[in-house]
Design a protein around this motif. Sequence first.
Motif, PDB file in Angstrom:
ATOM      1  N   MET A 135      20.335  71.468   9.475  1.00 41.15           N
ATOM      2  CA  MET A 135      19.306  72.499   9.327  1.00 41.15           C
ATOM      3  C   MET A 135      19.538  73.332   8.076  1.00 41.15           C
ATOM      4  N   GLY A 136      20.811  73.532   7.720  1.00 39.20           N
ATOM      5  CA  GLY A 136      21.112  74.226   6.469  1.00 39.20           C
ATOM      6  C   GLY A 136      20.619  73.440   5.260  1.00 39.20           C
ATOM      7  N   LEU A 137      20.763  72.115   5.329  1.00 38.99           N
ATOM      8  CA  LEU A 137      20.204  71.274   4.268  1.00 38.99           C
ATOM      9  C   LEU A 137      18.689  71.420   4.205  1.00 38.99           C
ATOM     10  N   GLY A 138      18.072  71.529   5.372  1.00 40.15           N
ATOM     11  CA  GLY A 138      16.625  71.737   5.402  1.00 40.15           C
ATOM     12  C   GLY A 138      16.230  73.053   4.765  1.00 40.15           C
ATOM     13  N   ALA A 139      17.017  74.103   5.015  1.00 40.73           N
ATOM     14  CA  ALA A 139      16.731  75.397   4.394  1.00 40.73           C
ATOM     15  C   ALA A 139      16.870  75.315   2.874  1.00 40.73           C
ATOM     16  N   LEU A 140      17.871  74.564   2.413  1.00 36.16           N
ATOM     17  CA  LEU A 140      18.046  74.391   0.972  1.00 36.16           C
ATOM     18  C   LEU A 140      16.897  73.583   0.379  1.00 36.16           C
ATOM     19  N   SER A 141      16.435  72.573   1.113  1.00 34.96           N
ATOM     20  CA  SER A 141      15.286  71.797   0.663  1.00 34.96           C
ATOM     21  C   SER A 141      14.038  72.664   0.583  1.00 34.96           C
ATOM     22  N   CYS A 142      13.878  73.558   1.544  1.00 31.94           N
ATOM     23  CA  CYS A 142      12.723  74.468   1.529  1.00 31.94           C
ATOM     24  C   CYS A 142      12.813  75.421   0.341  1.00 31.94           C
ATOM     25  N   THR A 143      14.020  75.847  -0.010  1.00 23.97           N
ATOM     26  CA  THR A 143      14.197  76.705  -1.188  1.00 23.97           C
ATOM     27  C   THR A 143      13.695  76.001  -2.444  1.00 23.97           C
ATOM     28  N   THR A 144      14.027  74.714  -2.560  1.00 25.15           N
ATOM     29  CA  THR A 144      13.516  73.936  -3.694  1.00 25.15           C
ATOM     30  C   THR A 144      11.998  73.888  -3.682  1.00 25.15           C
ATOM     31  N   ALA A 145      11.417  73.679  -2.490  1.00 23.11           N
ATOM     32  CA  ALA A 145       9.957  73.604  -2.380  1.00 23.11           C
ATOM     33  C   ALA A 145       9.306  74.937  -2.740  1.00 23.11           C
ATOM     34  N   ILE A 146       9.918  76.046  -2.346  1.00 27.18           N
ATOM     35  CA  ILE A 146       9.366  77.374  -2.656  1.00 27.18           C
ATOM     36  C   ILE A 146       9.308  77.585  -4.166  1.00 27.18           C
ATOM     37  N   LEU A 147      10.430  77.305  -4.831  1.00 27.07           N
ATOM     38  CA  LEU A 147      10.483  77.492  -6.283  1.00 27.07           C
ATOM     39  C   LEU A 147       9.552  76.523  -7.004  1.00 27.07           C
ATOM     40  N   TYR A 148       9.517  75.286  -6.519  1.00 22.77           N
ATOM     41  CA  TYR A 148       8.698  74.257  -7.175  1.00 22.77           C
ATOM     42  C   TYR A 148       7.210  74.531  -6.993  1.00 22.77           C
ATOM     43  N   CYS A 149       6.811  74.946  -5.794  1.00 20.49           N
ATOM     44  CA  CYS A 149       5.394  75.243  -5.552  1.00 20.49           C
ATOM     45  C   CYS A 149       4.935  76.438  -6.376  1.00 20.49           C
ATOM     46  N   PHE A 150       5.798  77.452  -6.507  1.00 20.40           N
ATOM     47  CA  PHE A 150       5.434  78.586  -7.347  1.00 20.40           C
ATOM     48  C   PHE A 150       5.283  78.140  -8.803  1.00 20.40           C
ATOM     49  N   ALA A 151       6.231  77.331  -9.282  1.00 17.07           N
ATOM     50  CA  ALA A 151       6.145  76.842 -10.662  1.00 17.07           C
ATOM     51  C   ALA A 151       4.902  75.979 -10.859  1.00 17.07           C
ATOM     52  N   MET A 152       4.571  75.163  -9.866  1.00 19.32           N
ATOM     53  CA  MET A 152       3.404  74.301  -9.976  1.00 19.32           C
ATOM     54  C   MET A 152       2.103  75.106 -10.018  1.00 19.32           C
ATOM     55  N   SER A 153       2.114  76.299  -9.434  1.00 18.19           N
ATOM     56  CA  SER A 153       0.914  77.135  -9.463  1.00 18.19           C
ATOM     57  C   SER A 153       0.685  77.776 -10.829  1.00 18.19           C
ATOM     58  N   LEU A 252      13.377  70.952  10.776  1.00 17.05           N
ATOM     59  CA  LEU A 252      13.421  72.173  11.581  1.00 17.05           C
ATOM     60  C   LEU A 252      14.023  73.322  10.772  1.00 17.05           C
ATOM     61  N   GLY A 253      15.093  73.033  10.048  1.00 14.78           N
ATOM     62  CA  GLY A 253      15.660  74.057   9.172  1.00 14.78           C
ATOM     63  C   GLY A 253      14.695  74.470   8.079  1.00 14.78           C
ATOM     64  N   SER A 254      13.934  73.512   7.551  1.00 13.11           N
ATOM     65  CA  SER A 254      12.940  73.829   6.525  1.00 13.11           C
ATOM     66  C   SER A 254      11.835  74.721   7.080  1.00 13.11           C
ATOM     67  N   CYS A 255      11.427  74.453   8.313  1.00 11.39           N
ATOM     68  CA  CYS A 255      10.366  75.260   8.929  1.00 11.39           C
ATOM     69  C   CYS A 255      10.802  76.704   9.103  1.00 11.39           C
ATOM     70  N   LEU A 256      12.030  76.883   9.546  1.00 16.22           N
ATOM     71  CA  LEU A 256      12.533  78.252   9.721  1.00 16.22           C
ATOM     72  C   LEU A 256      12.622  78.975   8.383  1.00 16.22           C
ATOM     73  N   ALA A 257      13.060  78.279   7.342  1.00 18.08           N
ATOM     74  CA  ALA A 257      13.158  78.909   6.024  1.00 18.08           C
ATOM     75  C   ALA A 257      11.785  79.224   5.443  1.00 18.08           C
ATOM     76  N   SER A 258      10.786  78.402   5.765  1.00 25.02           N
ATOM     77  CA  SER A 258       9.440  78.640   5.227  1.00 25.02           C
ATOM     78  C   SER A 258       8.821  79.916   5.776  1.00 25.02           C
ATOM     79  N   LEU A 259       9.303  80.389   6.916  1.00 23.10           N
ATOM     80  CA  LEU A 259       8.777  81.633   7.486  1.00 23.10           C
ATOM     81  C   LEU A 259       9.116  82.840   6.626  1.00 23.10           C
TER      82      LEU A 259
END
Length: 371
Positions: A135-153, A252-259
């Motif tokens: 789940m910690g790996l999922g949170a780290l993956s979500c961090t990448t998605a957050i930064l990448y989605c912002f950059a893509m915008s 599941l870890g990614s979902c929690l981090a996305s909140l």
Amino acid sequence: SRQHDIISLAKIHVGFSGREPSFYHGLFRGRGFLFSEPAIQKTRRKYCLIERTRQMFQKSNSRGIAALEVFVGGACYGANATMYKLAYADGFSWPQVVGCQMWFAAALFGVALIISRICGQKWTKIGTTLSLKLMGLGALSCTTAILYCFAMSRLPIAVALTLLFQFTWIGIVIQIIITRRLPKLQEVIAALVILTGTVLASGVYKTGISGLDLPGVVCALLAAVSCALFVTMSGRVSSPCSSSQRGFIVCLGSCLASLLVCPDFLSSGVIVGGIAPYGLVIGFFGMLCPVLLFGLGSPHLPAGISTLLASAELPAGLLVSVLVLGDAIDLMQWIGAAVILAGVGISQLHANEPVADEAGRCRFIQRTCRP
């Protein structure tokens, strides 16, 4: 027994089907000349050569299919950037896109997990510690998605995608820091080649850095750092469970981090407001499909070849943006993408050990399970 082996060899050499037992018996008793020791060895060599040839073609065919699976899995990631842009154009914000990617990916992995259980595959019991690590790996993956989605915008697809691909040489730097060793000449050359390709593929050589959105560039580079950290940490966490079960726990870890960026995703009504199709496509092509395809193909390929094939995300992402969005990508940008792939290939020149065991297979799948 020797008698049984000799009779079997005689059937191969002579071509009979066994309906003349007296003939073989006579040969065995020495009435023929086929069972001299040189003849037996010659027959055995012929049979072994045919068998080795057959196994070679089977292995070659298996590796060809495995290479195609890993290549398609990497290319699936290329659809993400275009879907992000389409969602933004449809009025959805980048935090909502992050939330839909993580929650729909978890739902798809859950469906895959249920289907695998119905088909008879048992779920593996893993401890709380391993679950928290995944789940910690999922949170780290979500961090990448957050930064990448912002950059893509805020950046064109070609720029954001090539900046994200800096995770390849950043990961080398992280490995050097962790292992406390000097960089190899091959690693230095690979980093320089990738940086050169980035200048060409992003178009910076003609517009300059001032022509790009600075916060977007910074977030894209931070996404590359986050992705490199995810790659490094994933290689240190192996799990005995299936690809679908591991992917579900990671999501599941990614979902929690996305909140953290979109806390009202489930209650805001955005799911029924039109973001569901984007979530399904991003979740399928960006998470589920690559992980399952990597799980099928990577055990049959060397790790270096698998990594190179998985880099199909870069040309696939550029091609999808041209076909769907009509983005203008000139020849120099395509050359830059090819140079980046060459840099990835240089970094993997000596990484040709096969991923044969379960732990190695899991590490490769986790390394490539990223946004």
